[in-house]
Design a protein around this motif. Structure first.
Motif, mmCIF file in Angstrom:
data_model
loop_
_atom_site.group_PDB
_atom_site.id
_atom_site.type_symbol
_atom_site.label_atom_id
_atom_site.label_comp_id
_atom_site.label_asym_id
_atom_site.label_seq_id
_atom_site.Cartn_x
_atom_site.Cartn_y
_atom_site.Cartn_z
ATOM 1 N N MET A 1 0.848 -1.180 0.000
ATOM 2 C CA MET A 1 0.000 0.000 0.000
ATOM 3 C C MET A 1 0.885 1.232 0.000
ATOM 4 S SD MET A 1 -2.897 1.261 2.717
ATOM 5 C CE MET A 1 -2.055 0.709 4.160
ATOM 6 N N ALA A 2 0.616 2.120 -0.927
ATOM 7 C CA ALA A 2 1.363 3.377 -1.022
ATOM 8 C C ALA A 2 0.593 4.486 -0.319
ATOM 9 C CB ALA A 2 1.582 3.739 -2.492
ATOM 10 N N ALA A 3 1.336 5.434 0.221
ATOM 11 C CA ALA A 3 0.732 6.631 0.815
ATOM 12 C C ALA A 3 0.666 7.696 -0.271
ATOM 13 C CB ALA A 3 1.571 7.115 1.989
ATOM 14 N N ILE A 4 -0.535 8.187 -0.511
ATOM 15 C CA ILE A 4 -0.753 9.153 -1.584
ATOM 16 C C ILE A 4 -1.321 10.434 -1.002
ATOM 17 C CG2 ILE A 4 -2.029 9.611 -3.729
ATOM 18 C CD1 ILE A 4 -2.116 6.505 -4.063
ATOM 19 N N LEU A 5 -0.838 11.556 -1.500
ATOM 20 C CA LEU A 5 -1.383 12.859 -1.139
ATOM 21 C C LEU A 5 -2.127 13.400 -2.352
ATOM 22 C CD1 LEU A 5 -1.643 15.187 0.885
ATOM 23 C CD2 LEU A 5 0.508 16.106 -0.048
ATOM 24 N N SER A 6 -3.399 13.688 -2.182
ATOM 25 C CA SER A 6 -4.232 14.263 -3.235
ATOM 26 C C SER A 6 -4.371 15.756 -2.954
ATOM 27 C CB SER A 6 -5.605 13.584 -3.226
ATOM 28 O OG SER A 6 -6.478 14.200 -4.142
ATOM 29 N N VAL A 7 -3.896 16.580 -3.873
ATOM 30 C CA VAL A 7 -3.823 18.028 -3.667
ATOM 31 C C VAL A 7 -4.767 18.737 -4.631
ATOM 32 C CG1 VAL A 7 -2.305 20.042 -3.668
ATOM 33 C CG2 VAL A 7 -1.402 17.798 -2.992
ATOM 34 N N SER A 8 -5.683 19.526 -4.075
ATOM 35 C CA SER A 8 -6.578 20.327 -4.901
ATOM 36 C C SER A 8 -6.090 21.773 -4.926
ATOM 37 C CB SER A 8 -8.012 20.287 -4.369
ATOM 38 O OG SER A 8 -8.821 21.169 -5.134
ATOM 39 N N GLY A 9 -5.817 22.261 -6.114
ATOM 40 C CA GLY A 9 -5.388 23.643 -6.291
ATOM 41 C C GLY A 9 -6.526 24.567 -6.673
ATOM 42 N N SER A 10 -7.766 24.125 -6.451
ATOM 43 C CA SER A 10 -8.916 24.957 -6.791
ATOM 44 C C SER A 10 -9.213 25.950 -5.672
ATOM 45 C CB SER A 10 -10.155 24.096 -7.027
ATOM 46 O OG SER A 10 -11.277 24.928 -7.259
ATOM 47 N N PRO A 11 -9.470 27.199 -6.025
ATOM 48 C CA PRO A 11 -9.832 28.181 -5.008
ATOM 49 C C PRO A 11 -11.297 28.092 -4.570
ATOM 50 C CG PRO A 11 -9.719 29.240 -7.143
ATOM 51 C CD PRO A 11 -9.275 27.812 -7.343
ATOM 52 N N SER A 12 -12.093 27.280 -5.245
ATOM 53 C CA SER A 12 -13.523 27.192 -4.957
ATOM 54 C C SER A 12 -13.842 26.076 -3.978
ATOM 55 C CB SER A 12 -14.305 26.928 -6.242
ATOM 56 O OG SER A 12 -14.087 27.960 -7.174
ATOM 57 N N ALA A 13 -14.772 26.339 -3.076
ATOM 58 C CA ALA A 13 -15.208 25.318 -2.122
ATOM 59 C C ALA A 13 -15.946 24.187 -2.825
ATOM 60 C CB ALA A 13 -16.095 25.950 -1.050
ATOM 61 N N VAL A 14 -16.745 24.511 -3.811
ATOM 62 C CA VAL A 14 -17.431 23.514 -4.629
ATOM 63 C C VAL A 14 -16.840 23.631 -6.029
ATOM 64 C CG1 VAL A 14 -19.640 22.756 -5.578
ATOM 65 C CG2 VAL A 14 -19.536 23.711 -3.266
ATOM 66 N N SER A 15 -16.067 22.630 -6.413
ATOM 67 C CA SER A 15 -15.389 22.747 -7.702
ATOM 68 C C SER A 15 -15.382 21.428 -8.455
ATOM 69 C CB SER A 15 -13.948 23.219 -7.496
ATOM 70 O OG SER A 15 -13.141 22.174 -6.979
ATOM 71 N N ARG A 16 -15.276 21.523 -9.744
ATOM 72 C CA ARG A 16 -15.170 20.336 -10.583
ATOM 73 C C ARG A 16 -13.854 19.623 -10.304
ATOM 74 N NH1 ARG A 16 -18.328 23.933 -13.052
ATOM 75 N NH2 ARG A 16 -20.141 23.157 -14.162
ATOM 76 N N THR A 17 -12.815 20.380 -10.052
ATOM 77 C CA THR A 17 -11.513 19.782 -9.745
ATOM 78 C C THR A 17 -11.609 18.921 -8.489
ATOM 79 O OG1 THR A 17 -10.360 21.644 -10.771
ATOM 80 C CG2 THR A 17 -9.092 20.287 -9.237
ATOM 81 N N ALA A 18 -12.268 19.418 -7.452
ATOM 82 C CA ALA A 18 -12.426 18.648 -6.211
ATOM 83 C C ALA A 18 -13.206 17.365 -6.466
ATOM 84 C CB ALA A 18 -13.110 19.495 -5.152
ATOM 85 N N HIS A 19 -14.246 17.436 -7.277
ATOM 86 C CA HIS A 19 -15.029 16.240 -7.585
ATOM 87 C C HIS A 19 -14.212 15.243 -8.401
ATOM 88 C CE1 HIS A 19 -18.775 17.317 -5.716
ATOM 89 N NE2 HIS A 19 -18.706 18.518 -6.264
ATOM 90 N N LEU A 20 -13.414 15.743 -9.314
ATOM 91 C CA LEU A 20 -12.532 14.883 -10.096
ATOM 92 C C LEU A 20 -11.560 14.164 -9.164
ATOM 93 C CD1 LEU A 20 -12.058 14.530 -13.258
ATOM 94 C CD2 LEU A 20 -10.071 15.973 -12.889
#
Length: 184
Positions: A1-20
Motif C-alpha cells: 500500500m502506497a501513501a498518496i497525497l491528493s492536492v486540490s489547487g482549486s480556489p472554490s469550495a465547490v469545484s469540478r476539480t475537487a469532484h474529479l
C-alpha cells in the motif's frame, strides 16, 4: 500500500476539480492505497501570499508531501496555466519536495484550447521539483463534470479515461499495492 497525497489547487469550495479528485481518490482507495487530501484553499492566505515558509500550516503541508509515496495534483486551468493558488503553494515547498515521488497531474477547464496546460505549464514545475516519475496526466472538460451539492456526475467516457490514468499511476507507485485489484 502506497501513501498518496491528493492536492486540490482549486480556489472554490465547490469545484469540478475537487469532484474529479474525489473520483480518483475513491479508485485509489479501492486499489488498497492510503490517500490523504490537501485543499490548498484551506491554507492561510497570509502565509501563501506572504511567502511565509515557516508558518505552521506551510510546514505541515510540506511534511505531508515528504511522507507521501505518490502525489495527485488537481487544478483548474486559468489563462492556459494551473491555478495561482497551487503556484503559491508549490513556490513555498522545498526545491525537491517531489524527489522520489510518482506524480499524477490532473486539470479541469472550459475549453480544449487548454488541454496542453498540464504538459506545458505544470509538468515542467513538477519535474523541477524532482519528481521521480510523472505519469500521463488527464485534462477533463468542465462540461463533463456535472456538479451538485454533495456529488458530481462525471461523463462515462471522461470517467473511463480518468480511470485509465489513475490505474497507470497506481501501477507506477512503489510497493506491493501496485498490483491492481480487479475493480469495475
Amino acid at each position: 500500500m502506497a501513501a498518496i497525497l491528493s492536492v486540490s489547487g482549486s480556489p472554490s469550495a465547490v469545484s469540478r476539480t475537487a469532484h474529479l479528485l474525489r473520483h480518483v481518490t475513491s479508485r485509489l482507495t479501492r486499489h488498497g492505497h492510503e490517500v490523504a487530501t490537501l485543499d490548498v484553499r484551506t491554507l492561510p492566505a497570509d502565509a501563501l501570499l506572504g511567502a511565509d515558509f515557516h508558518h505552521p500550516a506551510i510546514v505541515e503541508a510540506a511534511a505531508r508531501f515528504e511522507h507521501a509515496d505518490g502525489v495527485v495534483i488537481g487544478t483548474p486551468v486559468y489563462k492556459a496555466a494551473y491555478s495561482g493558488l497551487l503556484k503559491a503553494l508549490l513556490d513555498l515547498l522545498p526545491q525537491y519536495a517531489l524527489a522520489g515521488k510518482t506524480v499524477l497531474p490532473l486539470a479541469t477547464g472550459g475549453s480544449t484550447a487548454h488541454v496542453l496546460a498540464i504538459d506545458y505549464a505544470l509538468r515542467p514545475v513538477l519535474s523541477s521539483m524532482g519528481a521521480a516519475h510523472i505519469v500521463q496526466g488527464r485534462f477533463t472538460l468542465d462540461r463533463d463534470i456535472a456538479v451538485g451539492d454533495e456529488r458530481a456526475d462525471i461523463d462515462p467516457a471522461a470517467a473511463d479515461a480518468l480511470d485509465r490514468v489513475t490505474d497507470a499511476f497506481s501501477t507506477a507507485l512503489p510497493g506491493p499495492a501496485n498490483i491492481l485489484a480487479s475493480t469495475a
